[in-house]
Every structure is written in C-alpha cells, then in structure tokens.
Design a protein around this motif. Structure first.
Motif, PDB file in Angstrom:
ATOM      1  N   ALA A  66      25.112  38.214  53.022  1.00  0.00           N
ATOM      2  CA  ALA A  66      25.794  39.852  53.010  1.00  0.00           C
ATOM      3  C   ALA A  66      25.291  40.505  51.729  1.00  0.00           C
ATOM      4  O   ALA A  66      24.834  39.728  50.907  1.00  0.00           O
ATOM      5  N   THR A  67      25.470  41.826  51.853  1.00  0.00           N
ATOM      6  CA  THR A  67      25.364  42.334  50.547  1.00  0.00           C
ATOM      7  C   THR A  67      26.686  42.386  49.565  1.00  0.00           C
ATOM      8  O   THR A  67      27.729  42.380  49.974  1.00  0.00           O
ATOM      9  N   LYS A  68      26.281  42.716  48.250  1.00  0.00           N
ATOM     10  CA  LYS A  68      27.383  42.804  47.494  1.00  0.00           C
ATOM     11  C   LYS A  68      28.216  44.302  47.805  1.00  0.00           C
ATOM     12  O   LYS A  68      29.494  44.286  47.629  1.00  0.00           O
ATOM     13  N   GLN A  69      27.554  45.302  48.359  1.00  0.00           N
ATOM     14  CA  GLN A  69      28.051  46.347  48.662  1.00  0.00           C
ATOM     15  C   GLN A  69      28.979  46.503  49.783  1.00  0.00           C
ATOM     16  O   GLN A  69      29.963  47.279  49.892  1.00  0.00           O
ATOM     17  N   ASN A  70      28.542  45.618  50.769  1.00  0.00           N
ATOM     18  CA  ASN A  70      29.501  45.322  51.984  1.00  0.00           C
ATOM     19  C   ASN A  70      29.438  44.027  52.475  1.00  0.00           C
ATOM     20  O   ASN A  70      28.926  43.554  53.273  1.00  0.00           O
ATOM     21  N   PRO A  71      30.213  43.070  51.797  1.00  0.00           N
ATOM     22  CA  PRO A  71      30.354  41.707  51.890  1.00  0.00           C
ATOM     23  C   PRO A  71      30.764  41.439  53.491  1.00  0.00           C
ATOM     24  O   PRO A  71      30.876  40.259  53.766  1.00  0.00           O
ATOM     25  N   THR A  72      31.799  42.068  54.008  1.00  0.00           N
ATOM     26  CA  THR A  72      32.100  41.799  55.243  1.00  0.00           C
ATOM     27  C   THR A  72      31.192  41.859  56.326  1.00  0.00           C
ATOM     28  O   THR A  72      31.289  41.334  57.522  1.00  0.00           O
ATOM     29  N   VAL A  73      30.180  42.527  56.239  1.00  0.00           N
ATOM     30  CA  VAL A  73      28.914  42.579  57.124  1.00  0.00           C
ATOM     31  C   VAL A  73      27.847  41.519  56.775  1.00  0.00           C
ATOM     32  O   VAL A  73      27.192  41.523  55.900  1.00  0.00           O
TER      33      VAL A  73
END
Length: 313
Positions: free
Chosen positions: A119-126
């Motif tokens: 996941a990315t730090k900007q959007n950890p839920t994706v």
C-alpha cells in the motif's frame, strides 16, 4: 546412427542423428516423453536430446517435477540420477529450465510465489498483493525473451536439488531460459504439446574441453570421447547442419554469448553475470522505471530495485 571411423564402445548405438524434418522433431519429442516415467526398472534408459540453439548445442531431457511431497525417496533418487546424467553428457555444471515465452505461466505449475500486500503512505487502505520476484521475472522475460538470456530466481517452494545453483552467500537459485533458435522453438512447442502437467524440459550447454559445441559432428565427437556415458543413456542429436531447401536452418546460427540476470529479492537487486558484453543497462533501467505500468503501487515498488553489473570485462 553416426559411425566414427575408429572402433566404437558398446553403448555407441544409443547415439543417433535425427534430421530436423517435421517427422524428425515429432520423433525426438516422442522419445523424450518416453523417458518421463519414473524408472522402476534398471533396463529403461534415460532419454536425452542434443539440441542446436542460438549459442551452442544443448543437452536436454524431459523431467518429472512434482511440486508436492508425494514423491518417494526412490522416485527422487531416480530424478536426481537423471539430472546427474545430464550434467555428465553436457560437461556443464548447471542445468536450466526451458519456458516458452507465450506460456511463462507454466512456471507457476512448478514453483510457488507467495503474494505480499502493498500500500502507499498516501492511501494505506488501498492495497495490492503480488510477489516482487514473480512480477519482475515476467517483465524481464517480456523484455529479453526469446534469446540467449538466463533469468535466475530463488525458489520459494520444493525444487529438484539437481536444478539448484548455490551463489551469493550460499543462496540457492534456479535458472530459466527461452531459446530463439527456430529448431529449439519447434522442439519446445512439440514437447509441451505432448507432455502432461508436472513435466518440464530442462537442459545444459554441451561443452567439450570448456568450449561450446556448434555442430552435430562436434557433439558426436564429444560423446564418443566420454568415458562416463553408458547404456543407461540414449542420446539423439537433432542435426542442425542439414541444408535441404525444405528446412534450411543453420546450426547455432547466432553464436551469442550468455547473459545472466539474477534476482536477489532481499537486496532488491538484479545482478548481471555471464560472458555477454551487450549493453543491456538501459533496457534494465527501463524495466525498473516501469513507465508503462498503470498500477502506481507496482511501479513504486519496482523502482526500489537496482542493477549490479558483475560481468567479467
């Protein structure tokens, strides 16, 4: 059969030249398939094929690869004996697995690639789940195959010991290759059409005093000199020097040097090895930059990989 002028050992009638016609290629595929049954009787010879490729002739055999633990100790010993015999015939220390470029997913029949969520730090839920080694293997294969490039990766599941190479601080690797020589392509296609799940074609370059063999005559001469080849081996040589108009295909026509790409997952590094001095660094960097990848998570992960050139200059 190829008949040398001097007296022949008793096993020499097990070496046979096959012309590269449609029926000849079908014949070698059939003979290789016969050797896939795990040998219960000592009088059944292993079947091998000397195959012209873009680099050199290679000795190959069809191997039974069972990815679960159902293989008995006797079965495993027979399989390892087959791999040992292949190394004796080729005089090369390592064995690689052949894959067809359009059927790389065959790899997943033999090895397991556990997926990891990212996941990315900007959007950890994706999140996106994949195996880095398997993903990069596919991208490198798309870039460099078919051709004289070996791609090595560490197995994360059960694999035959005879296929493993120990390098890089005793890490164990398996090499894969997709030949581009027209005869090798036809044989691989025919063998895969005939073989069942759990079978894979494996091979090794045939060396004579450390030098690759480039003609069927070279192969026959090398085998004739081998004191270790005996009645448990049957070798067919696909004759790449035939010049009839209907199948005029030069043997080992490119004579390219090997290029090896080693995937080191814990270091996120692709290591370059081999004799080839081709300038492939721009291509590798392009693969890792992955500008055409629409999945931003995959693109971000692959950009953490680096390239180390360990080729001998």
């Amino acid at each position: 059969p190829i008949s040398p002028a001097i007296s022949t050992p008793s096993w020499f009638n097990r070496i046979q030249k096959i012309n590269p016609t449609v029926s000849g290629i079908e014949e070698v595929a059939k003979h290789l398939s016969r050797g896939t049954h795990l040998r219960r009787c000592s009088n059944i010879p292993f079947s091998f094929l000397a195959l012209p490729t873009e680099c050199t002739y290679e000795a190959c055999t069809l191997l039974r690869w069972i990815k679960d633990e159902s293989m008995t100790n006797d079965d495993n010993a027979i399989r390892e004996a087959q791999l040992d015999r292949l190394k004796i015939i080729s005089s090369a220390p390592s064995i690689h697995v052949y894959l067809q470029h359009h059927n790389i997913n065959q790899l997943d029949q033999f090895l397991q690639f556990p997926k990891k969520p990212y996941a990315t730090k900007q959007n950890p839920t994706v999140r996106c789940a994949f195996n880095e080694s398997r993903l990069l293997f596919q991208k490198l294969a798309d870039q460099f195959w078919p051709g004289p490039v070996h791609i090595y990766l560490p197995p994360q599941s059960i694999a035959p010991d005879g296929l493993l190479r120990t390098v890089f601080l005793r890490r164990r690797y398996i090499g894969f290759r997709c030949p581009s020589h027209p005869l090798a392509v036809k044989v691989l296609k025919q063998v895969n059409q005939r073989s069942k799940d759990g079978l894979v074609l494996v091979g090794s370059p045939i060396l004579d005093d450390g030098i690759g063999t480039l003609t069927a005559k070279d192969v026959a001469s090398k085998l004739f000199k081998s004191p270790d080849l005996h009645a448990e081996s049957k070798v067919e040589i696909l004759h790449g020097e035939e010049r009839r108009e209907i199948f005029s295909v030069p043997t080992c026509e490119f004579q390219d040097a090997w290029l090896e790409l080693w995937l080191v997952p814990d270091k996120r590094t692709v290591v370059l090895r081999g004799k080839s001095q081709r300038d492939v660094l721009p291509q590798l960097k392009e693969v890792l930059r992955n500008t055409n990848e629409k999945n931003r998570i995959i693109s971000s992960v692959l950009q953490h990989w680096t390239v180390a050139d360990h080729r001998v200059k």
